[in-house]
Motif scaffolding. Structure first.
Motif, PDB file in Angstrom:
ATOM      1  N   LEU A 512       1.388  -0.723  -0.043  1.00  0.00           N
ATOM      2  CA  LEU A 512      -0.195  -0.302   0.073  1.00  0.00           C
ATOM      3  C   LEU A 512       0.388   0.947   0.054  1.00  0.00           C
ATOM      4  O   LEU A 512       0.377   2.816  -1.069  1.00  0.00           O
ATOM      5  CB  LEU A 512      -0.714  -0.131   0.912  1.00  0.00           C
ATOM      6  CG  LEU A 512      -2.204   0.797   1.715  1.00  0.00           C
ATOM      7  CD1 LEU A 512      -2.793   1.106  -0.187  1.00  0.00           C
ATOM      8  CD2 LEU A 512      -2.857   0.943   2.343  1.00  0.00           C
ATOM      9  N   PHE A 513       2.029   1.062   0.879  1.00  0.00           N
ATOM     10  CA  PHE A 513       2.536   1.941   0.368  1.00  0.00           C
ATOM     11  C   PHE A 513       3.428   2.251  -0.766  1.00  0.00           C
ATOM     12  O   PHE A 513       3.413   3.488  -0.831  1.00  0.00           O
ATOM     13  CB  PHE A 513       4.180   2.197   1.988  1.00  0.00           C
ATOM     14  CG  PHE A 513       4.987   3.378   1.991  1.00  0.00           C
ATOM     15  CD1 PHE A 513       4.804   4.913   1.682  1.00  0.00           C
ATOM     16  CD2 PHE A 513       5.919   3.119   2.306  1.00  0.00           C
ATOM     17  CE1 PHE A 513       5.896   5.180   1.849  1.00  0.00           C
ATOM     18  CE2 PHE A 513       6.805   3.565   1.840  1.00  0.00           C
ATOM     19  CZ  PHE A 513       6.943   4.964   1.724  1.00  0.00           C
ATOM     20  N   LYS A 533      -8.309  -3.716   6.019  1.00  0.00           N
ATOM     21  CA  LYS A 533      -7.675  -5.186   6.499  1.00  0.00           C
ATOM     22  C   LYS A 533      -7.700  -5.274   4.994  1.00  0.00           C
ATOM     23  O   LYS A 533      -7.045  -5.754   4.486  1.00  0.00           O
ATOM     24  CB  LYS A 533      -9.269  -6.616   6.628  1.00  0.00           C
ATOM     25  CG  LYS A 533      -9.436  -5.337   7.853  1.00  0.00           C
ATOM     26  CD  LYS A 533      -9.145  -5.695   9.388  1.00  0.00           C
ATOM     27  CE  LYS A 533      -9.449  -5.982  10.403  1.00  0.00           C
ATOM     28  NZ  LYS A 533      -8.504  -4.966  11.511  1.00  0.00           N
ATOM     29  N   ASN A 534      -8.307  -4.929   3.860  1.00  0.00           N
ATOM     30  CA  ASN A 534      -7.943  -5.016   2.761  1.00  0.00           C
ATOM     31  C   ASN A 534      -8.300  -3.817   1.565  1.00  0.00           C
ATOM     32  O   ASN A 534      -8.847  -3.287   1.851  1.00  0.00           O
ATOM     33  CB  ASN A 534      -8.665  -6.565   1.977  1.00  0.00           C
ATOM     34  CG  ASN A 534     -10.343  -6.311   2.227  1.00  0.00           C
ATOM     35  OD1 ASN A 534     -10.431  -5.541   1.762  1.00  0.00           O
ATOM     36  ND2 ASN A 534     -10.618  -6.889   2.795  1.00  0.00           N
ATOM     37  N   ILE A 535      -7.993  -4.090   0.315  1.00  0.00           N
ATOM     38  CA  ILE A 535      -7.746  -3.169  -0.458  1.00  0.00           C
ATOM     39  C   ILE A 535      -8.513  -2.552  -0.862  1.00  0.00           C
ATOM     40  O   ILE A 535      -9.385  -1.633  -1.595  1.00  0.00           O
ATOM     41  CB  ILE A 535      -7.117  -3.713  -1.945  1.00  0.00           C
ATOM     42  CG1 ILE A 535      -6.645  -2.267  -2.963  1.00  0.00           C
ATOM     43  CG2 ILE A 535      -7.160  -4.523  -2.583  1.00  0.00           C
ATOM     44  CD1 ILE A 535      -4.992  -0.902  -2.375  1.00  0.00           C
ATOM     45  N   LYS A 577      -2.373  -8.555  -8.095  1.00  0.00           N
ATOM     46  CA  LYS A 577      -3.366  -9.286  -7.179  1.00  0.00           C
ATOM     47  C   LYS A 577      -3.202 -10.519  -8.303  1.00  0.00           C
ATOM     48  O   LYS A 577      -2.347 -11.711  -7.760  1.00  0.00           O
ATOM     49  CB  LYS A 577      -5.148  -8.772  -7.539  1.00  0.00           C
ATOM     50  CG  LYS A 577      -5.374  -8.107  -6.551  1.00  0.00           C
ATOM     51  CD  LYS A 577      -6.847  -8.403  -6.338  1.00  0.00           C
ATOM     52  CE  LYS A 577      -7.442  -7.025  -5.412  1.00  0.00           C
ATOM     53  NZ  LYS A 577      -8.703  -7.200  -5.677  1.00  0.00           N
ATOM     54  N   ALA A 578      -3.532 -10.840  -9.702  1.00  0.00           N
ATOM     55  CA  ALA A 578      -2.714 -11.913 -10.271  1.00  0.00           C
ATOM     56  C   ALA A 578      -1.794 -11.988 -10.207  1.00  0.00           C
ATOM     57  O   ALA A 578      -1.470 -13.327 -10.133  1.00  0.00           O
ATOM     58  CB  ALA A 578      -3.431 -11.559 -11.507  1.00  0.00           C
ATOM     59  N   LYS A 582       0.278  -9.633  -1.943  1.00  0.00           N
ATOM     60  CA  LYS A 582      -0.477  -8.992  -1.463  1.00  0.00           C
ATOM     61  C   LYS A 582      -1.543  -7.808  -1.072  1.00  0.00           C
ATOM     62  O   LYS A 582      -0.860  -6.591  -0.417  1.00  0.00           O
ATOM     63  CB  LYS A 582       0.138  -8.972  -0.355  1.00  0.00           C
ATOM     64  CG  LYS A 582       0.791 -10.501   0.790  1.00  0.00           C
ATOM     65  CD  LYS A 582       0.999 -10.998   1.587  1.00  0.00           C
ATOM     66  CE  LYS A 582       1.929 -12.413   1.526  1.00  0.00           C
ATOM     67  NZ  LYS A 582       1.293 -13.944   1.275  1.00  0.00           N
ATOM     68  N   PHE A 583      -2.893  -8.138  -1.009  1.00  0.00           N
ATOM     69  CA  PHE A 583      -4.354  -7.054  -0.868  1.00  0.00           C
ATOM     70  C   PHE A 583      -4.439  -7.192   0.525  1.00  0.00           C
ATOM     71  O   PHE A 583      -5.935  -6.365   0.335  1.00  0.00           O
ATOM     72  CB  PHE A 583      -4.250  -6.847  -2.205  1.00  0.00           C
ATOM     73  CG  PHE A 583      -3.457  -5.881  -3.141  1.00  0.00           C
ATOM     74  CD1 PHE A 583      -3.220  -4.080  -2.890  1.00  0.00           C
ATOM     75  CD2 PHE A 583      -2.482  -6.628  -4.239  1.00  0.00           C
ATOM     76  CE1 PHE A 583      -2.086  -3.894  -4.111  1.00  0.00           C
ATOM     77  CE2 PHE A 583      -2.292  -6.124  -5.090  1.00  0.00           C
ATOM     78  CZ  PHE A 583      -1.370  -4.512  -5.189  1.00  0.00           C
TER      79      PHE A 583
END
Ligand SMILES: NC(=O)c1ccc[n+]([C@@H]2O[C@H](COP(=O)([O-])OP(=O)(O)OC[C@H]3O[C@@H](n4cnc5c(N)ncnc54)[C@H](O)[C@@H]3O)[C@@H](O)[C@H]2O)c1
Ligand SMILES: [Zn+2]
Length: 670
Positions: A512-513, A533-535, A577-578, A582-583
């Motif tokens: 994310l950063f 928790k998730n994207i 993601k594919a 880790k998202f």
């Protein structure tokens, strides 16, 4: 001059100086130079002396400038924390010397010290233990910032040695070394955060932060320079300095005992030359009468001691010619103007460039092409342009016009409401933004990809191998092309591909950063990752949901909303993601330890000694308790640490909510 006119002048000066004091201490953004401020203050003092009946009791000549915030507990000083009289010239200092001689005769010494440019702090030690640290505030009371100050390594928490008095106060200056300032400020700029103007502002901002863990990440230092105690411990200031050094305090080595004013002048001259070689900023030197009994005889004015004075250095400045203004585009698209100067020697270094910050600064200076400008090297490392020498301006000056299009990709620049910087919005097609984003992603603090560096990314981009973060994860299909790159052997390629593969294991907060969303720095990314928790949750979170997360303000929330409104960003995330990045956070599942806290609600506030807030939260949840985000009548307990906001405390008291210390909470769990 009529009395009415004088009164008008006095009032105007008081009003103006009070505004500057506010800008300087509260906003940490002065708009005039110290020298000009001090000149105006002197003018006001002159008028007040001549017309005492017209003086304003609230005049800035009568009080110590500073601020007290609502975020800390206010503590009254046992001995007031005063300011210092100041001068910028030799004659004033000779006058000071004469005044001292008139009062106490010729038999005395001065101690010369550097005047560190930071903020003053008062430390109290009881039985050798640091029990409190308080800012100067308004001189009679200040903010209790003990837990923040405890993060400074050179301040001892416990003193060692035999003859240490049971109770004493010691004062000094908290500051930041220039190298640390440069490094941290650069990081802030890269994140699109507002950079601090100088190390002093950075240090002052840091000491007043609410989270001591954040303070601990910013290296501050402290020199001690004055001892206070009820009992008379020493005869002279010099003796006290030598002794506190032995107790473990950081006393600056550049201190001199002078027997006369001529010796003081040589100290002044030496440091005027050599001050830029120090690793920290000083803005002058301080001269103090050495003997305490003589200090006592000389006494104080309302604002400062009569036995000390500071000699301030005017910032080093020099004239040169502005050759042209160029523009740099950063990773976030922010466009920064840079003044290219005819090289000139200033304070020991050759200056070729000066920062211009933004369009407003160019307008404020009224810069024209080929202007002769005054360049100043204050404390700051990068020199800046102070003003234009209009006398040397050509007959038909052409004003510098801030560019309207990106110097790299020609896209029309935009400026958001309330912001000073212009941006190139073409983040998908503007080379420095594309390259900068990928460089940020692979960086040490983000994905920390082994075998890849900034220059490699630049080379890959030039060859059309990468133009998005996700392209990194397709490089393994391009081995043939990679081999064609000079000095990029098989081994390096292998290393790099392995580094890229390994990065798929980096936790969500790092990914994310790494995405480089504006204003989402390392810490913010962590808070967000825990909060959402998730994207997918982050992508759909509303402004309200985002700002409900600890430490996420509107500015950050808006920036996140904007990021996810762009289809290209969503496409990138799908590709990554594919590829297996880790998202989502790997939930450290709440392992139920007990239900001792079942049906109980908690709010955690302040800073704790043994556990972080996160750890306490986890403990509570593991034992069946529930965390609430704000104090209300429904709340069962407030877990209260140091530095908790007084307003929270007040609310909890009003609602009769019991406070728990860290220890009491642990006891409850058993
Ligand atoms: N530019 C502006 O808008 C603006 C506005 C307000 C104040 N100011 C500046 O701030 C100054 C006033 O600030 P001030 O009241 O803090 O005074 P000061 O900074 O001139 O002097 C007093 C302070 O010096 C510090 N100090 C550093 N080294 C020291 C040493 N060895 N011994 C003792 N003290 C030491 C202490 O923190 C002390 O509180 C003015 O001179 C002015 O230049 C500027
Ligand atoms: Zn551009």
């Amino acid at each position: 001059m009529s009395n009415l006119k004088v009164k008008e002048q006095i009032d105007a000066l008081v009003k103006e100086l009070n505004e500057h004091t506010y800008n300087y201490y509260v906003l940490a953004m002065p708009t005039i130079a110290d020298y000009e401020f001090d000149q105006k203050l002197e003018k006001l003092a002159g008028l007040e002396k001549e017309y005492p009946e017209l003086a304003d009791p609230n005049s800035p000549t009568q009080k110590v400038g500073g601020d007290i915030t609502k975020n800390f507990i206010t503590v009254k000083h046992k001995w007031p924390m005063l300011s210092l009289g100041n001068t910028y010239n030799e004659q004033d200092l000779r006058d000071f010397d004469e005044r001292v001689k008139k009062a106490i005769g010729n038999d005395f010494e001065y101690v010369c010290e550097l005047k560190f440019d930071g903020l003053s702090i008062s430390l109290t030690y009881e039985n050798g233990k640091l029990i409190s640290a308080v800012t100067r505030g308004d001189g009679s009371q200040g903010d209790d910032v003990t837990s923040n100050i405890k993060t400074i390594h050179t301040i001892p928490h416990q003193l060692k040695g035999k003859e240490i008095p049971a109770l004493f106060e010691i004062r000094g200056e908290v500051f930041m070394h220039r190298a640390a300032f440069e490094r941290l400020n650069k990081e802030r700029e890269e994140l699109g955060e507002i950079a601090y103007a100088n190390p002093r502002n950075f240090a002052a901002g840091t000491v007043k932060m609410q989270d001591s863990k954040e303070v601990a990440k910013r290296p501050l230092d402290c020199f001690l320079y004055a001892l206070y105690s009820e009992k008379k411990l020493f005869k002279t200031h010099w003796e006290s300095l030598q002794t506190v050094k032995k107790w473990g305090f950081n006393v600056c080595e550049h201190t001199r005992l002078s027997s006369d004013i001529e010796d003081v002048f040589s100290f002044i001259a030496y440091w005027e030359e050599n001050r830029f070689k120090l690793g920290y900023d000083i803005d002058g030197i301080v001269i103090k009468v050495n003997n305490y009994a003589q200090q006592h005889e000389l006494g104080f004015t309302a604002k400062s001691p009569r036995w000390a004075i500071s000699y301030k250095y005017k910032a080093a400045e020099v004239q040169t010619i502005l050759e042209k203004v160029t523009y740099q585009v950063g990773r976030t698209g922010a466009v920064t103007p840079v003044a290219n100067l005819k090289p000139v020697l200033l304070a020991g270094t050759t200056v070729k460039r000066a920062t211009l910050h933004n369009a407003d600064e160019i307008a404020r200076l009224g810069l024209c092409e080929n202007d002769t400008v005054f360049v100043e090297k204050g404390g700051e490392i990068i020199p800046k342009i102070i003003r234009v020498n209009e006398a040397l301006r050509s007959a038909n000056p052409i004003p510098i016009k801030y560019i309207t299009a990106c110097p790299i990709c020609a896209t029309t620049l935009i400026r958001k409401e309330g912001e000073v910087a212009f941006y190139c919005p073409n983040d998908e097609g503007c080379a420095p933004q594309i390259v900068g984003k990928i460089q940020h992603f692979i960086g040490r603090k983000a994905m920390n990809i082994d075998g890849l560096g900034d220059e490699t990314i630049e080379a890959f981009y030039q060859r059309g191998l990468v133009s998005h973060i996700s392209d990194l994860y397709f490089l393994h299909d391009k081995a043939d092309e990679l081999k064609k790159i000079e000095r990029f052997g098989e081994k390096s390629i292998e290393n790099m591909l392995k580094g890229i593969e390994d990065s798929k294991q980096m936790p969500f907060e790092k990914v994310l950063f790494g995405l480089g969303i504006r204003y989402v720095g390392e810490t913010v990314a962590k808070k967000l990752a825990r909060g959402v928790k998730n994207i997918d949750n982050l992508a759909k979170a509303s402004l309200e949901e985002l700002t409900a997360i600890d430490e996420i303000g509107v500015r950050i929330a808006e920036s996140i909303r904007e990021y996810f409104s762009k289809p290209e960003h969503l496409r990138q995330i799908e590709l990554l993601k594919a590829k297996g990045l880790k998202f989502e956070i790997i939930e450290t599942e709440i392992i139920s330890l007990s239900d001792k806290l079942a049906e109980k609600t908690f709010v955690i506030s302040g800073v704790f000694e043994k556990y972080s807030r996160e750890e306490l939260k986890e403990l509570i949840e593991q034992n069946g308790g529930k965390i609430l985000s704000s104090i209300s009548a429904k709340l069962d307990f407030l877990v209260a640490g140091a530095n908790m906001g007084p307003s929270k405390l007040e609310k909890a008291t009003k609602l009769n909510i019991p406070l728990l210390s860290e220890e009491e909470l642990i006891e409850m769990i058993g």
